[in-house]
Write a protein that holds these residues in place. Structure first.
Motif, PDB file in Angstrom:
ATOM      1  N   SER A   1       0.829  -1.207   0.000  1.00 57.57           N
ATOM      2  CA  SER A   1       0.000   0.000   0.000  1.00 57.57           C
ATOM      3  C   SER A   1       0.861   1.253   0.000  1.00 57.57           C
ATOM      4  O   SER A   1       0.548   2.239  -0.680  1.00 57.57           O
ATOM      5  N   VAL A   2       1.959   1.225   0.757  1.00 56.93           N
ATOM      6  CA  VAL A   2       2.871   2.380   0.766  1.00 56.93           C
ATOM      7  C   VAL A   2       3.499   2.569  -0.607  1.00 56.93           C
ATOM      8  O   VAL A   2       3.606   3.698  -1.116  1.00 56.93           O
ATOM      9  N   ILE A   3       3.916   1.469  -1.232  1.00 53.51           N
ATOM     10  CA  ILE A   3       4.503   1.565  -2.570  1.00 53.51           C
ATOM     11  C   ILE A   3       3.524   2.164  -3.561  1.00 53.51           C
ATOM     12  O   ILE A   3       3.896   2.970  -4.429  1.00 53.51           O
ATOM     13  N   SER A   4       2.246   1.822  -3.427  1.00 51.49           N
ATOM     14  CA  SER A   4       1.251   2.279  -4.395  1.00 51.49           C
ATOM     15  C   SER A   4       0.986   3.773  -4.321  1.00 51.49           C
ATOM     16  O   SER A   4       0.535   4.370  -5.303  1.00 51.49           O
ATOM     17  N   ILE A   5       1.227   4.402  -3.164  1.00 54.82           N
ATOM     18  CA  ILE A   5       0.930   5.832  -3.034  1.00 54.82           C
ATOM     19  C   ILE A   5       2.142   6.709  -3.325  1.00 54.82           C
ATOM     20  O   ILE A   5       2.012   7.940  -3.387  1.00 54.82           O
ATOM     21  N   ILE A   6       3.312   6.106  -3.507  1.00 54.62           N
ATOM     22  CA  ILE A   6       4.513   6.913  -3.753  1.00 54.62           C
ATOM     23  C   ILE A   6       4.372   7.786  -5.009  1.00 54.62           C
ATOM     24  O   ILE A   6       4.700   8.984  -4.972  1.00 54.62           O
ATOM     25  N   PRO A   7       3.902   7.265  -6.164  1.00 56.44           N
ATOM     26  CA  PRO A   7       3.767   8.135  -7.345  1.00 56.44           C
ATOM     27  C   PRO A   7       2.808   9.312  -7.119  1.00 56.44           C
ATOM     28  O   PRO A   7       3.050  10.407  -7.637  1.00 56.44           O
ATOM     29  N   LEU A   8       1.756   9.103  -6.348  1.00 56.11           N
ATOM     30  CA  LEU A   8       0.814  10.194  -6.080  1.00 56.11           C
ATOM     31  C   LEU A   8       1.474  11.283  -5.242  1.00 56.11           C
ATOM     32  O   LEU A   8       1.266  12.477  -5.489  1.00 56.11           O
ATOM     33  N   VAL A   9       2.270  10.895  -4.262  1.00 60.38           N
ATOM     34  CA  VAL A   9       2.969  11.872  -3.434  1.00 60.38           C
ATOM     35  C   VAL A   9       3.976  12.656  -4.265  1.00 60.38           C
ATOM     36  O   VAL A   9       4.078  13.888  -4.166  1.00 60.38           O
ATOM     37  N   ILE A  10       4.723  11.943  -5.109  1.00 56.42           N
ATOM     38  CA  ILE A  10       5.703  12.618  -5.959  1.00 56.42           C
ATOM     39  C   ILE A  10       5.020  13.598  -6.906  1.00 56.42           C
ATOM     40  O   ILE A  10       5.484  14.739  -7.087  1.00 56.42           O
ATOM     41  N   MET A  11       3.915  13.184  -7.492  1.00 65.18           N
ATOM     42  CA  MET A  11       3.203  14.058  -8.427  1.00 65.18           C
ATOM     43  C   MET A  11       2.689  15.307  -7.724  1.00 65.18           C
ATOM     44  O   MET A  11       2.786  16.418  -8.259  1.00 65.18           O
ATOM     45  N   TYR A  12       2.168  15.147  -6.520  1.00 68.70           N
ATOM     46  CA  TYR A  12       1.672  16.310  -5.787  1.00 68.70           C
ATOM     47  C   TYR A  12       2.810  17.257  -5.428  1.00 68.70           C
ATOM     48  O   TYR A  12       2.680  18.478  -5.591  1.00 68.70           O
ATOM     49  N   VAL A  13       3.918  16.728  -4.950  1.00 64.11           N
ATOM     50  CA  VAL A  13       5.047  17.574  -4.558  1.00 64.11           C
ATOM     51  C   VAL A  13       5.593  18.347  -5.758  1.00 64.11           C
ATOM     52  O   VAL A  13       5.951  19.526  -5.644  1.00 64.11           O
ATOM     53  N   VAL A  14       5.623  17.713  -6.929  1.00 61.35           N
ATOM     54  CA  VAL A  14       6.195  18.348  -8.112  1.00 61.35           C
ATOM     55  C   VAL A  14       5.279  19.426  -8.670  1.00 61.35           C
ATOM     56  O   VAL A  14       5.721  20.528  -9.033  1.00 61.35           O
ATOM     57  N   PHE A  15       3.970  19.156  -8.719  1.00 58.00           N
ATOM     58  CA  PHE A  15       3.067  20.041  -9.448  1.00 58.00           C
ATOM     59  C   PHE A  15       2.240  20.968  -8.568  1.00 58.00           C
ATOM     60  O   PHE A  15       1.617  21.891  -9.107  1.00 58.00           O
ATOM     61  N   GLN A  16       2.214  20.782  -7.274  1.00 62.60           N
ATOM     62  CA  GLN A  16       1.333  21.613  -6.461  1.00 62.60           C
ATOM     63  C   GLN A  16       1.754  23.077  -6.467  1.00 62.60           C
ATOM     64  O   GLN A  16       0.931  23.972  -6.362  1.00 62.60           O
ATOM     65  N   LYS A  17       3.059  23.344  -6.628  1.00 61.81           N
ATOM     66  CA  LYS A  17       3.503  24.734  -6.645  1.00 61.81           C
ATOM     67  C   LYS A  17       2.976  25.475  -7.870  1.00 61.81           C
ATOM     68  O   LYS A  17       2.719  26.678  -7.809  1.00 61.81           O
ATOM     69  N   TYR A  18       2.795  24.757  -9.001  1.00 60.58           N
ATOM     70  CA  TYR A  18       2.256  25.404 -10.195  1.00 60.58           C
ATOM     71  C   TYR A  18       0.787  25.771 -10.000  1.00 60.58           C
ATOM     72  O   TYR A  18       0.315  26.775 -10.508  1.00 60.58           O
ATOM     73  N   VAL A  19       0.070  24.947  -9.247  1.00 58.84           N
ATOM     74  CA  VAL A  19      -1.336  25.233  -8.997  1.00 58.84           C
ATOM     75  C   VAL A  19      -1.482  26.354  -7.984  1.00 58.84           C
ATOM     76  O   VAL A  19      -2.285  27.266  -8.144  1.00 58.84           O
ATOM     77  N   MET A  20      -0.682  26.304  -6.911  1.00 60.75           N
ATOM     78  CA  MET A  20      -0.813  27.280  -5.838  1.00 60.75           C
ATOM     79  C   MET A  20      -0.331  28.665  -6.259  1.00 60.75           C
ATOM     80  O   MET A  20      -0.897  29.676  -5.841  1.00 60.75           O
ATOM     81  N   ASN A  21       0.709  28.730  -7.101  1.00 57.94           N
ATOM     82  CA  ASN A  21       1.309  30.013  -7.454  1.00 57.94           C
ATOM     83  C   ASN A  21       0.840  30.555  -8.793  1.00 57.94           C
ATOM     84  O   ASN A  21       1.251  31.631  -9.200  1.00 57.94           O
ATOM     85  N   ALA A  22      -0.021  29.813  -9.490  1.00 61.12           N
ATOM     86  CA  ALA A  22      -0.426  30.251 -10.826  1.00 61.12           C
ATOM     87  C   ALA A  22      -1.378  31.425 -10.738  1.00 61.12           C
ATOM     88  O   ALA A  22      -2.269  31.464  -9.907  1.00 61.12           O
ATOM     89  N   ASP A  23      -1.164  32.407 -11.600  1.00 59.61           N
ATOM     90  CA  ASP A  23      -2.085  33.536 -11.712  1.00 59.61           C
ATOM     91  C   ASP A  23      -3.106  33.199 -12.789  1.00 59.61           C
ATOM     92  O   ASP A  23      -2.846  33.328 -13.979  1.00 59.61           O
ATOM     93  N   ILE A  24      -4.289  32.755 -12.351  1.00 59.96           N
ATOM     94  CA  ILE A  24      -5.285  32.253 -13.288  1.00 59.96           C
ATOM     95  C   ILE A  24      -5.782  33.369 -14.219  1.00 59.96           C
ATOM     96  O   ILE A  24      -6.131  33.135 -15.362  1.00 59.96           O
ATOM     97  N   ASN A  25      -5.791  34.596 -13.749  1.00 55.22           N
ATOM     98  CA  ASN A  25      -6.320  35.700 -14.537  1.00 55.22           C
ATOM     99  C   ASN A  25      -5.232  36.428 -15.321  1.00 55.22           C
ATOM    100  O   ASN A  25      -5.464  37.524 -15.824  1.00 55.22           O
ATOM    101  N   ALA A  26      -4.050  35.832 -15.414  1.00 53.42           N
ATOM    102  CA  ALA A  26      -2.971  36.509 -16.122  1.00 53.42           C
ATOM    103  C   ALA A  26      -3.321  36.708 -17.586  1.00 53.42           C
ATOM    104  O   ALA A  26      -3.722  35.767 -18.270  1.00 53.42           O
ATOM    105  N   GLY A  27      -3.181  37.923 -18.069  1.00 53.81           N
ATOM    106  CA  GLY A  27      -3.406  38.208 -19.462  1.00 53.81           C
ATOM    107  C   GLY A  27      -4.874  38.303 -19.863  1.00 53.81           C
ATOM    108  O   GLY A  27      -5.169  38.368 -21.052  1.00 53.81           O
ATOM    109  N   LEU A  28      -5.789  38.346 -18.886  1.00 55.97           N
ATOM    110  CA  LEU A  28      -7.209  38.333 -19.238  1.00 55.97           C
ATOM    111  C   LEU A  28      -7.885  39.670 -18.933  1.00 55.97           C
ATOM    112  O   LEU A  28      -9.094  39.755 -18.944  1.00 55.97           O
ATOM    113  N   LYS A  29      -7.134  40.700 -18.639  1.00 57.86           N
ATOM    114  CA  LYS A  29      -7.733  42.006 -18.354  1.00 57.86           C
ATOM    115  C   LYS A  29      -8.110  42.684 -19.661  1.00 57.86           C
ATOM    116  O   LYS A  29      -7.343  42.717 -20.614  1.00 57.86           O
ATOM    117  N   GLU A  30      -9.318  43.230 -19.679  1.00 59.54           N
ATOM    118  CA  GLU A  30      -9.765  43.923 -20.887  1.00 59.54           C
ATOM    119  C   GLU A  30      -9.228  45.348 -20.888  1.00 59.54           C
ATOM    120  O   GLU A  30      -9.067  45.953 -19.847  1.00 59.54           O
TER     121      GLU A  30
END
Length: 298
Positions: A269-298
């Motif tokens: 069970s521990v082995i099975s969750i390792i890829p999920l933990v790695i994926m979250y650690v790698v990509f969570q900063k892009y989600v948390m720090n992304a400016d969703i409204n960048a470039g969308l001002k009229e």
């Protein structure tokens, strides 16, 4: 004279501001301390069982139910990991699960982005009706559509095939809804300007919409990968060949009819969750720090 009057009238207010700041400071600190304490309580409530589960995977099977219970292993044992990896062909299960998760995630992002863009930027009554039908599918439990979906997969010749896991999972109402709601925030003037410049619809979608939708793409990728990696019911129905089993079915096969090798089960069970933990650690900063409204001002 007027200057003197202004000084006299404004002086008390200037003297009162530090006092008000001093009164407001402790109250804000109390709120901050309370919020921090609440967050730590939640961390302990959710993290302690996970920590116990992780440390128990390093205990010998005989120590898991010994009394009194201990958090740390008295003797660190890695045999469960070695047995789980070597005796149950976990490398093959990893490859099967990775193929299903990665392929489904990529196709889900493409299908959801195209559908969301069409529903957001084309004003047709039948598209609105189609979107309502898509949302209506979220009110149906998964178990309701398992039988008809299985019949379709069987008639297509995809039974006992990894593609039988991929194809039914490509279209998700959640992904379509996420992209549609995001593309609705993109000003129509941006699209019209691109059309006036001679850009085709495909070019507008690929060169303008997709780059600014990166936060949604990453978020949906994390969700979709997690859904497919942890999927159990559908692979259990579709797959019959042990060589094509995914991780979740393989872990279930460790549970015997009469006894359970808990050290191997916890290690697997521990082995099975390792890829999920790695994926979250790698990509969570892009989600948390992304400016969703960048470039969308009229």
């Amino acid at each position: 004279m007027s200057t003197l009057t202004e000084v006299v009238t404004t002086a008390p207010s200037r003297r009162r501001r530090p006092a008000a700041d001093r009164l407001r400071g402790p109250a804000e600190r109390v709120k901050a301390v309370g919020a921090t304490a609440l967050l730590w309580i939640l961390v302990l409530a959710f993290g302690f069982p996970l920590l116990w589960f992780l440390l128990s995977s390093f205990k010998p099977a005989g120590d898991l139910f010994s009394y009194p219970l201990t958090l740390l292993p008295e003797r660190w044992d890695f045999s469960g990991y070695a047995t789980a990896w070597s005796s149950y062909d976990f490398a093959g299960y990893f490859l099967n699960t990775a193929f299903v998760a990665v392929t489904t995630t990529a196709l889900t992002i493409v299908a959801s982005a195209c559908t969301g863009y069409a529903l957001a930027k084309y004003d047709r009554w039948w598209l609105k009706a189609f979107f309502i039908c898509i949302l209506a599918t979220t009110m149906l439990p998964t178990e309701v559509i398992l039988s008809p979906t299985f019949l379709v997969i069987r008639d297509l010749g995809l039974y006992n095939s990894l593609w039988g896991l991929v194809i039914p999972s490509i279209i998700t109402a959640t992904g379509i809804f996420m992209f549609r709601q995001f593309f609705l925030t993109v000003p129509d003037s941006l699209v019209e300007a691109a059309r006036i410049d001679g850009a085709s619809e495909l070019r507008i979608f690929a060169r303008i919409m997709i780059p600014i939708a990166r936060p949604i793409i990453i978020t949906l990728a994390i969700f979709s990968f997690q859904w497919r990696w942890n999927d159990y019911i559908w692979p259990l129905i579709v797959l019959n060949d042990p060589g094509k089993f995914t991780l979740q079915i393989a872990i279930q096969s460790i549970v015997g009819a009469e006894n359970v090798n808990w050290s191997v089960l916890l290690a697997a069970s521990v082995i099975s969750i390792i890829p999920l933990v790695i994926m979250y650690v790698v990509f969570q900063k892009y989600v948390m720090n992304a400016d969703i409204n960048a470039g969308l001002k009229e």
